[in-house]
Design an enzyme around this catalytic site. Structure first.
Site, PDB file in Angstrom:
ATOM      1  N   GLY A   1       0.685  -1.323  -0.210  1.00 58.13           N
ATOM      2  CA  GLY A   1       0.058  -0.008  -0.084  1.00 58.13           C
ATOM      3  C   GLY A   1       0.926   1.128  -0.185  1.00 58.13           C
TER       4      GLY A   1
ATOM      5  N   ASP B   1       3.417   1.818  -1.199  1.00 60.08           N
ATOM      6  CA  ASP B   1       4.309   2.251  -2.622  1.00 60.08           C
ATOM      7  C   ASP B   1       3.434   2.783  -3.576  1.00 60.08           C
ATOM      8  OD1 ASP B   1       6.510   1.222  -1.241  1.00 60.08           O
ATOM      9  OD2 ASP B   1       6.747  -0.705  -2.140  1.00 60.08           O
ATOM     10  N   THR B   2       2.228   1.926  -3.866  1.00 57.84           N
ATOM     11  CA  THR B   2       1.534   2.300  -5.142  1.00 57.84           C
ATOM     12  C   THR B   2      -0.230   2.454  -4.884  1.00 57.84           C
ATOM     13  OG1 THR B   2       1.141  -0.178  -5.310  1.00 57.84           O
ATOM     14  CG2 THR B   2       3.137   0.820  -6.282  1.00 57.84           C
ATOM     15  N   ARG B   3      -0.705   2.415  -3.816  1.00 56.97           N
ATOM     16  CA  ARG B   3      -2.118   2.640  -3.366  1.00 56.97           C
ATOM     17  C   ARG B   3      -2.562   3.894  -4.101  1.00 56.97           C
ATOM     18  NH1 ARG B   3      -5.548   0.250   0.102  1.00 56.97           N
ATOM     19  NH2 ARG B   3      -3.850  -0.723   1.429  1.00 56.97           N
TER      20      ARG B   3
ATOM     21  N   GLY C   1       1.574  -7.301  11.180  1.00 52.41           N
ATOM     22  CA  GLY C   1       1.700  -8.625  11.574  1.00 52.41           C
ATOM     23  C   GLY C   1       1.819  -9.685  10.269  1.00 52.41           C
TER      24      GLY C   1
ATOM     25  N   GLU D   1       0.539 -13.012   1.773  1.00 49.87           N
ATOM     26  CA  GLU D   1      -0.664 -12.934   0.946  1.00 49.87           C
ATOM     27  C   GLU D   1      -0.285 -13.740  -0.490  1.00 49.87           C
ATOM     28  OE1 GLU D   1      -3.003  -9.111   0.567  1.00 49.87           O
ATOM     29  OE2 GLU D   1      -1.757  -9.002  -0.858  1.00 49.87           O
TER      30      GLU D   1
END
Length: 638
Positions: free
Chosen positions: A33, A35-37, A65, A99
Site C-alpha cells: 500500500g 508504494d502504489t495505493r 503482522g 498474501e
C-alpha cells in the site's frame, strides 16, 4: 512432492473448474500500500472497474503482522485472477509475502491465473531476491531466526511468481504508465471473456473420463508431457479432449485447441494455418504470418519455449501434422501439457508420447442414459419404449456417436416407426454413423489392409488370430503387418484365447462397404454373408467372378440343396464357409483359387477327386461324414 502437487493441481476433485466455479471476484490485487495505493495500483483498480471487471482491493492501510485476515483469504480463494504488483519495497512487508504465498497456493490447487506486474523494479531482483529485496530478507532472517521455514516459503513464492508471464513497465509502452495500464486491462479482460469449448449437448460420463485423463496429465509439476487419447471413430476422443481443455486451460499461461487437424490439413496451406492459429491463440495476437511450415516450426520453438502452455491437437493421422506444431517437448516451457487425439496407436508411439489414454466405450448405464436424453429428452426411457431402448443400447455397444445419432433420429416417433427403423438398420446401417466410421477404413495404407479388414468383418470375427493370419497370408495379403495395423487403429481387437473381435458397428460398416458397391445385385459383390443374398445367388446361378468369399449356414435338419454349377462363374472365390449345406453335381465347378474351405456337416464320406484343393491352406470339416480324404490315391507314380 512436486509430483503429488501436480496431480492435485490437475485433479478435477481438488476444485471446481473456472467454468463451473462461482467466483466472488474477477481479479484480486496484491500490492504494498505505501508504494502504489495512491498511484499505479489505484489507477489500475479504477481502470479495471471502468472496464466492468469486478476487482478486489484491500482498503485497509493499517495491516500489521504476518497472519492474513480471514476476509482476505476468502477474497484470494474467490478470485479468478490474481494480479501482483511488485514494487521496490514489496519484499519489506511480511503481510504482502504471506498474501503471495496464499496466492501461489491457490494457483496450484484452484487453477487460478496469476499475473505479475513489475512496477519500477527489475524482475530478476524479485526472482533472485537481490537489490532492495536482499536488504528486506536480511531483516526478515534476523527477526525470524527461529522460523526460517517461513522465510524460505516467501523466497520460493517470489521466485515462482517472478517466473510467470506478466508485464514489466520498463520495457512496455515505453514506460508510459497510462498505456501500460490500458494494455494490462485489455489482457485481463480478454482472459475473463475467454469462452470455453462446447463439449456435448448431454455430457454423460465425461467427468469420469476427465478424471481418468488427469492421472495421465499430472505426472510432475515441472515436466513437459505429451499424452495421447486413442480410440475408434465415434468413441468420444474429441469430446474428452474438449472437456480436458475446458477444465485446465485456465491454469496455463496460454492454450490452444487445434480441431479436426486431419481435415484441416487437406486444405491449401492447412499446416501453415494451424501453426498461425497456435501462435495467435497463445500469444494473443492476430498479426502473425508464418509463410511456410519450416518457418512456423522455428517460430513456435522461439516464441513458446518459455511459456507454460496447454495444446490440444485433435484428430491427426500423419506424423508430419504433429511435428509441425509440437515436434518436441523442449519447444515449450516447463509444466506444459500437449494432448493428441488419434485413431492410430502406432502414430502415438512414433511421436513418443509419455502416456496413452484409450478412450473407453460407455458402460450399459451410461449408454442407456445418453440414448434416453437424445430419444426422450430425459435421463431414462419412457416406460413403453424401455425394452426397445435397452435392445438398441445392447446392439450398439456403448459408442456415443451411434447412441446420439439413433436417439435423435427416433425422438418423437411412434412405436411402429421405431420397430420399422430397427428392422431397416439390421440390413442397411444408419448412413451418418457409417460415414463417420468409414474414415478409419479409408485411412488404411493400401488395398491389402482394406481386404484384410473386409475379410475379417465378413468371415473371421471370433476366429483364432494365428489361424486367420495363415489363411490371409495364403491370399497374398501380408497378414502379420496388416492385422497389426488394424489393431493399432482400433479397427480390430484380440480378446481372450487369441480370438479376433470387432465392434459390431465396425463389422456392419465393413459389410456395408461391400454391399453398397452393387446394391440390389449381390452376385457382383466381392463377399457374400447375408443368408438371403447367398441363397438367391446359389439358386439363380447369378454369381460372378467378382465374388471372393461366401458363407452360408443352414440348420442341420434343412434339406435344401444347391447345384455346384452355381459356383461355375465364381472364378476368384478364395474363401468358402458352409454349414450343413447340401451340394449336388461335380466339384470341378468350384474355383481352384480356394484358400479356405470351412464346411461343417460335410455330407460325403470322402472328398471327391474332382474337388481341386491344391491351393487351399486351411480345411475345416467338423461334424462331417468324412471317413477318408479321397476314395482313390491322388499321387501319380511314374
Amino acid at each position: 512432492m512436486a509430483k503429488r502437487k501436480a496431480q492435485e493441481a490437475l485433479s478435477p476433485s481438488s476444485s471446481s473448474s473456472s467454468k463451473s466455479k462461482h467466483w466472488m471476484y474477477d481479479v484480486f490485487l496484491s500490492f504494498r500500500g505505501k508504494d502504489t495505493r495512491n498511484s499505479f495500483t489505484g489507477h489500475l483498480y479504477a481502470a479495471l472497474k471502468q472496464a466492468g471487471v469486478n476487482a478486489f482491493i484491500d482498503d485497509n492501510e493499517l495491516r500489521r503482522g504476518e497472519d492474513i485476515a480471514a476476509e482476505l483469504v476468502r477474497a484470494i480463494q474467490g478470485s479468478r485472477i490474481a494480479v501482483i504488483v511488485f514494487s521496490k519495497r514489496y519484499g519489506d512487508s511480511s503481510w504482502c509475502l504471506e498474501e503471495l504465498v496464499k496466492i501461489m497456493e491457490c494457483r496450484r490447487t484452484l487453477r487460478q491465473m496469476v499475473f505479475p506486474i513489475f512496477f519500477d523494479v527489475d524482475p530478476s531482483s524479485v526472482r533472485r531476491q537481490t537489490g532492495s529485496f536482499a536488504e528486506a530478507f536480511r531483516k526478515h532472517e534476523e527477526r525470524l531466526v527461529l522460523d526460517m521455514e517461513k522465510v524460505l516459503k516467501w523466497r520460493a513464492a517470489l521466485t515462482e511468481a517472478a517466473n510467470l508471464s506478466g508485464w514489466d513497465l520498463s520495457n512496455t509502452a515505453d514506460g508510459h504508465e497510462a498505456k501500460f495500464i490500458t494494455k494490462i486491462v485489455a489482457e485481463i479482460t480478454r482472459h475473463l471473456n475467454n469462452t470455453h469449448l462446447f463439449e456435448a449437448v448431454y455430457p454423460v460420463g465425461i467427468d469420469s473420463r476427465v478424471k481418468d485423463m488427469s492421472k495421465h496429465l499430472g505426472a510432475g509439476l515441472d515436466d513437459v508431457r505429451m499424452v495421447g487419447i486413442w480410440g475408434m471413430g465415434g468413441i468420444g476422443k474429441t469430446t474428452i479432449a474438449k472437456a480436458v481443455y475446458n477444465k485446465f486451460c485456465g491454469s496455463f499461461e496460454g492454450s490452444s485447441f487445434l480441431a479436426n487437424v486431419r481435415e484441416a490439413t487437406k486444405q491449401p496451406n492447412g499446416l501453415v494455418r494451424l501453426q498461425e492459429q497456435l501462435l495467435c491463440d497463445i500469444l494473443k495476437t492476430t498479426k502473425i504470418k508464418v509463410g511456410s511450415v519450416d518457418r512456423g516450426i522455428n517460430l513456435i520453438k522461439e516464441r513458446l519455449r518459455c511459456r507454460r502452455v496447454l495444446i490440444i491437437i485433435d484428430d491427426i493421422d500423419q506424423l508430419d501434422q504433429q511435428y509441425a506444431m509440437a515436434g518436441n517437448s523442449d519447444w515449450f516451457g516447463l509444466g506444459s501439457r500437449l494432448v493428441i487425439t488419434t485413431r492410430d496407436e502406432r502414430l502415438l508411439n512414433q511421436i513418443g508420447v509419455d502416456s496413452i489414454y484409450p478412450a473407453p466405450e460407455m458402460n450399459e448405464t451410461e449408454a442407456l442414459e445418453l440414448f434416453s436424453w437424445h430419444a426422450f429428452r430425459n435421463g431414462r426411457p419412457d416406460k413403453e419404449y424401455s425394452e426397445l431402448s435397452s435392445s438398441i443400447v445392447a446392439c450398439y455397444g456403448g459408442l456415443p456417436l451411434a447412441l446420439e445419432v439413433l436417439g435423435s433420429f427416433l425422438f418423437g416417433r411412434s412405436m411402429a416407426q421405431w420397430k420399422s427403423a430397427l428392422e431397416k438398420w439390421k440390413t442397411i446401417p444408419h448412413g451418418q454413423i457409417q460415414e463417420k466410421l468409414r474414415v478409419s477404413f479409408d485411412g488404411l495404407n493400401d488395398e491389402t489392409e482394406k481386404n484384410i479388414f473386409l475379410d475379417i468383418s465378413c468371415f473371421f470375427i471370433g476366429k483364432d488370430k494365428n489361424y486367420v493370419r495363415q489363411i490371409l497370408d495364403g491370399c497374398g495379403f501380408f497378414a502379420e503387418i496388416g492385422i497389426s495395423v488394424l489393431l493399432e487403429r482400433r479397427l480390430l481387437t484380440v480378446c481372450e484365447k487369441n480370438k479376433l473381435m470387432m465392434h459390431d458397428l465396425l463389422r456392419d460398416m465393413g459389410r456395408e462397404i461391400v454391399r453398397a458397391k452393387f446394391p440390389g445385385d449381390p452376385g457382383k459383390c466381392s463377399r457374400l454373408w447375408h443368408p438371403k443374398d447367398v441363397t438367391d445367388v446359389l439358386t439363380e446361378h447369378s454369381g460372378t467372378e467378382e465374388i471372393q468369399g461366401l458363407t452360408l449356414s443352414l440348420l442341420g435338419s434343412d434339406k435344401t440343396s444347391f447345384s455346384t454349377q452355381a459356383f461355375a462363374n465364381m472364378k476368384r472365390l478364395r474363401l468358402l464357409q458352409l454349414k450343413f449345406v447340401q451340394l449336388s453335381g461335380g466339384y470341378e465347378h468350384l474355383s481352384n483359387k480356394l484358400r479356405w474351405l470351412c464346411w461343417h456337416g460335410f455330407p460325403h464320406k470322402f472328398l471327391p477327386n474332382d474337388f481341386n484343393l491344391s491351393n487351399v491352406v486351411a480345411i475345416d470339416l467338423k461334424h462331417s461324414k468324412l471317413v477318408q480324404v479321397w476314395m482313390e490315391s491322388r499321387v501319380q507314380y511314374p
